[in-house]
Design a protein around this motif. Structure first.
Motif, short mmCIF file in Angstrom:
data_model
loop_
_atom_site.label_atom_id
_atom_site.label_comp_id
_atom_site.label_asym_id
_atom_site.label_seq_id
_atom_site.Cartn_x
_atom_site.Cartn_y
_atom_site.Cartn_z
N TYR A 377 0.82 -1.21 0.00
CA TYR A 377 0.00 0.00 0.00
C TYR A 377 0.85 1.27 0.00
CZ TYR A 377 -4.76 -1.83 0.65
OH TYR A 377 -5.99 -2.41 0.47
N ALA A 378 1.92 1.28 0.78
CA ALA A 378 2.76 2.49 0.86
C ALA A 378 3.39 2.82 -0.47
CB ALA A 378 3.83 2.33 1.93
N GLN A 379 3.58 1.81 -1.33
CA GLN A 379 4.16 2.02 -2.66
C GLN A 379 3.10 2.37 -3.71
OE1 GLN A 379 7.51 1.88 -4.10
NE2 GLN A 379 7.77 2.43 -1.96
N ARG A 380 1.86 2.01 -3.45
CA ARG A 380 0.81 2.19 -4.44
C ARG A 380 0.15 3.56 -4.32
NH1 ARG A 380 -2.62 -3.31 -3.68
NH2 ARG A 380 -4.25 -1.85 -4.35
N LEU A 381 -0.22 4.12 -5.45
CA LEU A 381 -0.84 5.44 -5.49
C LEU A 381 -2.37 5.40 -5.44
CD1 LEU A 381 1.41 7.10 -8.24
CD2 LEU A 381 1.65 7.25 -5.76
N ASN A 422 -4.41 8.45 -13.85
CA ASN A 422 -5.67 7.75 -13.66
C ASN A 422 -5.51 6.67 -12.58
OD1 ASN A 422 -8.38 7.09 -14.18
ND2 ASN A 422 -7.75 5.41 -15.54
N GLY A 423 -6.38 6.72 -11.61
CA GLY A 423 -6.35 5.73 -10.53
C GLY A 423 -5.57 6.17 -9.31
N ALA A 424 -4.76 7.21 -9.43
CA ALA A 424 -3.97 7.68 -8.29
C ALA A 424 -4.81 8.63 -7.43
CB ALA A 424 -2.71 8.38 -8.77
N LYS A 425 -4.54 8.63 -6.14
CA LYS A 425 -5.20 9.58 -5.23
C LYS A 425 -4.54 10.95 -5.41
CE LYS A 425 -7.89 6.43 -3.53
NZ LYS A 425 -9.30 6.39 -3.98
N LYS A 426 -5.36 11.92 -5.75
CA LYS A 426 -4.83 13.22 -6.13
C LYS A 426 -4.26 14.01 -4.95
CE LYS A 426 -8.30 13.42 -9.82
NZ LYS A 426 -7.37 12.89 -10.83
N GLU A 427 -4.60 13.60 -3.75
CA GLU A 427 -4.09 14.30 -2.56
C GLU A 427 -2.62 14.00 -2.28
OE1 GLU A 427 -8.49 13.34 -1.67
OE2 GLU A 427 -6.79 12.41 -2.70
N TYR A 431 5.34 9.62 -1.06
CA TYR A 431 4.85 8.30 -0.66
C TYR A 431 6.00 7.35 -0.32
CZ TYR A 431 5.87 6.73 -5.51
OH TYR A 431 6.47 6.41 -6.70
N GLY A 432 5.65 6.10 0.05
CA GLY A 432 6.66 5.10 0.37
C GLY A 432 7.23 5.25 1.76
N MET A 433 6.36 5.54 2.75
CA MET A 433 6.81 5.71 4.13
C MET A 433 6.04 4.77 5.05
SD MET A 433 7.24 9.85 4.25
CE MET A 433 8.82 9.77 5.07
N ARG A 434 6.68 4.37 6.14
CA ARG A 434 6.00 3.49 7.09
C ARG A 434 5.09 4.27 8.03
NH1 ARG A 434 7.39 0.71 12.35
NH2 ARG A 434 6.10 -1.17 12.38
N SER A 506 -1.42 0.69 -8.82
CA SER A 506 -2.22 -0.30 -8.10
C SER A 506 -1.39 -1.57 -7.99
CB SER A 506 -3.53 -0.56 -8.85
OG SER A 506 -3.27 -1.22 -10.08
N ASP A 507 -2.04 -2.67 -7.62
CA ASP A 507 -1.30 -3.93 -7.52
C ASP A 507 -0.95 -4.51 -8.88
OD1 ASP A 507 -3.89 -4.51 -8.23
OD2 ASP A 507 -4.07 -6.27 -6.94
N SER A 508 -1.58 -3.99 -9.94
CA SER A 508 -1.32 -4.54 -11.27
C SER A 508 -0.91 -3.51 -12.32
CB SER A 508 -2.58 -5.27 -11.78
OG SER A 508 -3.68 -4.37 -11.84
N VAL A 509 -0.95 -2.23 -11.96
CA VAL A 509 -0.66 -1.16 -12.93
C VAL A 509 0.52 -0.33 -12.43
CG1 VAL A 509 -1.53 0.89 -14.10
CG2 VAL A 509 -3.06 -1.05 -13.67
#
Length: 649
Positions: A377-381, A422-427, A431-434, A506-509
């Motif tokens: 999740y921390a890596q995904r947008l 597309n698909g990323a949270k615009k806020e 990213y990538g932090m614990r 995402s997990d696939s994109v």
């Protein structure tokens, strides 16, 4: 003729005895090492829930004991003669590896090896051997920190917070009071605002030395506060987590709070209770739609973080008279590392792009340390976990350069880095932090319009880190931690020769690649280091001239305090993972002071409540604050105290 040697029975007996003694000694040494490792692993992975004597656990307000779930009565501790219901070590090992669903206990498959789990079991069993010869006090000498001979901070008792904890508990719930944030009131240098995570928001008058309860958020069953679904039961980052003043608070009375709710509280409303605060006008107050994770969380463990905007129309007194509005509601996919932080750019002026733009520090909710589809999740947008978010909480600001959020309660700047994906949270800003649970701005007097945003990021395996936050940057977790790589079962290794990560939507994109950003300062999970970074500030006060232009920060559990020269922190931001700013320890008497005060206030445990892998038994639970003059304060939850730093020797 072959020579025949005479056999000496005494020599044979002595030789056999020596061999037995050597073997016994080796077995004893190996057993002792196994118990020491078992204790260290227990402290690191188990004790925060089960206490120092392996008790059943309560989290988020519900009992998660295996024994009570099966209809039995929870014994005094898990070393009771029937604690395991006759289970063998093999049975228990299997249970620990597989875990228990509904957030009772996670699976430790891939986190601990079989031999490590066996050592944990051996340590638990050693707590109540038949002869009562407890080995619970085994100490690994390698875990003892060396004495630092540097500068020593002198502390003065400043505020004793009202007791809100359970002084009989040896777990985190046993802290005296959970003070977390202290801020000077803008426009009134005589007053401080302080939160207690259990619910109260206080005002402290420096002249009268009086502490007043301004708002109380805990309206859960049996409590008289505002929010019926409020929860602080688990300890840690639950309850009234944070608050921040609007840049024009002294003119408009606007401030923001952040608290946790349990949305599945039966029969309770998400709206604040009427009549609790006589001056609060709730006309028009409505709850907002929650921001959801991609995968639905287990209903039993769901928690939500809520940002509320308050407008106090009569500043200067100790009561609230005005209105409130819900800005954001974020659902968590786990019960740890929530949305923790809210902060404004202190240099922004009206008309600037940064004016009234709020940065949010959001933890990964514990997803990065567990196997499964949510681990990245921390890596995904496509989600908010493990991120720095950037929003505009006021709907009437930056209307031409932003868009309204989906819940209609705040705005999103158009220059956020992922608004066009597309698909990323615009806020999302970075990213990538614990768990970037605290943020702080450094303003270089030579570059006052270009401040630096620092994140204090809690690590998992190796390092506690300080990161410089930049637009669109990826800080690597859970594929990286500090200057190391991390495998899917949390095994650390070296960085690859060419360190490049995919930009995961995402997990696939995926969309492109990025080089991760590295810490500018760090300390290890090791003797002389700590368990969890607290927060810090670049010192700009007058009482301690030796710390001028130094970033002072601390560790939550051990209470250790360090400093780095801010110039070295800034220069370490060079894209080289091996470049980090030197850190220097500041000596304090914080443990001694906290333990003495805890006892004076009626603490019933043998020492401070809670524990950590490096801290051992007794968490200081340290947070650092600064006032309007830049002077520093230490908030310690264990004894419920606030102390001012008045000098350095």
């Amino acid at each position: 003729m072959r020579q025949i040697h005479k056999i000496d029975p005494m020599k044979i007996a002595l030789s056999l005895l020596f061999s037995v003694l050597v073997c016994t000694s080796l077995l004893s040494q190996n057993s002792n090492k196994a118990l020491i490792e078992g204790k260290n692993l227990y402290v690191n992975y188990c004790a925060n829930c089960h206490g120092n004597m392996a008790k059943g656990a309560i989290k988020s307000g519900f009992d998660i004991s295996i024994i009570t779930e099966k209809g039995g009565k929870q014994p005094p501790d898990l070393t009771d003669v029937v604690w395991d219901h006759g289970s063998t070590d093999t049975d228990i090992l299997k249970f620990i590896k597989e875990g228990k669903t509904a957030n009772m206990m996670p699976s430790f498959q891939g986190i601990l090896s079989d031999s490590q789990i066996k050592n944990v079991i051996a340590f638990i069993r050693s707590l109540s051997n038949a002869n009562g010869d407890s080995k619970a006090n085994l100490v690994d000498e390698n875990n003892q920190a060396k004495q630092n001979k540097g500068m020593t901070l002198e502390l003065k008792d400043y505020i004793e917070l009202p007791m809100t904890g359970d002084k009989s508990s040896d777990r985190v719930s046993g802290v005296m009071a959970r003070g977390g944030v202290l801020l000077s009131e803008p426009g009134n240098n005589n007053r401080l605002f302080i939160n207690d995570l259990t619910g109260p928001l206080y005002i402290y008058d420096k002249k009268s030395k009086q502490l007043s309860s301004y708002l109380n958020f805990d309206g859960s069953t049996g409590h008289s506060g505002l929010f019926p679904k409020f929860t602080a039961a688990m300890g840690y980052a639950t309850g009234l987590v944070n608050f921040v003043f609007d840049p024009e608070y002294s003119k408009n009375g606007i401030f923001y709070t952040l608290h946790m709710e349990n949305p599945v509280s039966a029969g309770e409303s998400a709206l604040p209770k009427t009549g609790i605060v006589s001056g609060l006008n709730l006309e028009g107050y409505t709850s907002s739609a929650a921001l959801l994770p991609p995968i639905a969380a287990n209903p039993r463990g769901i928690k939500e973080m809520v940002i509320v905007e308050w407008t106090d129309k009569q500043l200067g007194n100790t009561t609230f008279e005005g209105t409130a509005r819900e800005v954001m509601r974020m659902q968590l996919p786990g019960i740890f590392h929530p949305l923790n932080e809210m902060i404004f750019n202190p240099t922004a002026k009206k008309g600037d792009p940064e004016w009234r733009v709020m940065y949010l520090g959001v933890g990964d909710a514990g997803t990065g340390e567990r196997p499964g589809p949510a681990r990245l999740y921390a890596q995904r947008l496509d989600n908010y976990q493990g991120k720095i978010l950037r929003i505009i909480p006021m709907l009437n600001e930056h209307t031409s350069t932003s868009t309204i959020s989906k819940n209609g309660r705040y705005r999103i700047p158009n220059d956020n880095p992922f608004v066009s994906i597309n698909g990323a949270k615009k806020e999302i800003w970075a990213y990538g932090m614990r768990n970037p649970h605290r943020l702080a701005w450094y303003v270089d007097p030579k570059k006052p319009t270009k401040p630096t945003l620092l994140a204090f990021n809690i690590g998992l395996v190796t390092f506690e880190t300080i990161d410089i936050i930049k637009k669109g940057a990826n800080y690597g977790y859970p594929l990286r931690e500090g200057s190391r790589s991390m495998s899917d079962n949390n095994v650390m290794g070296p960085l690859p020769a060419e360190d490049i990560l995919p930009i995961m939507v995402s997990d696939s994109v995926s969309q492109g690649k990025i080089k991760p950003s590295y810490p500018v300062a760090q300390y290890p999970h090791a003797p002389g280091g700590g368990d969890a970074i607290a927060n810090g500030f670049v010192y700009k006060g007058k009482l301690i001239p030796k710390l001028k232009d130094c970033l002072v920060f601390g560790d939550i559990t051990t209470g250790r305090v360090w400093y780095s020269h801010i110039k070295e922190v800034i220069s370490a931001d060079d894209n080289n993972p091996l470049t980090v700013a030197p850190i220097y320890e500041l000596n304090t008497d914080i443990r001694k002071l906290s333990e003495e005060t805890y006892k004076k206030r009626g603490g019933l445990s043998s020492g401070l409540p809670g524990r950590g892998a490096v801290a051992g038994a007794g968490r200081i639970d340290l947070r650092i604050a600064e006032d309007h003059q830049g002077e520093l304060y230490f908030l310690t939850k264990g004894d419920g105290m606030i102390r001012q730093v008045i000098s350095v020797k």
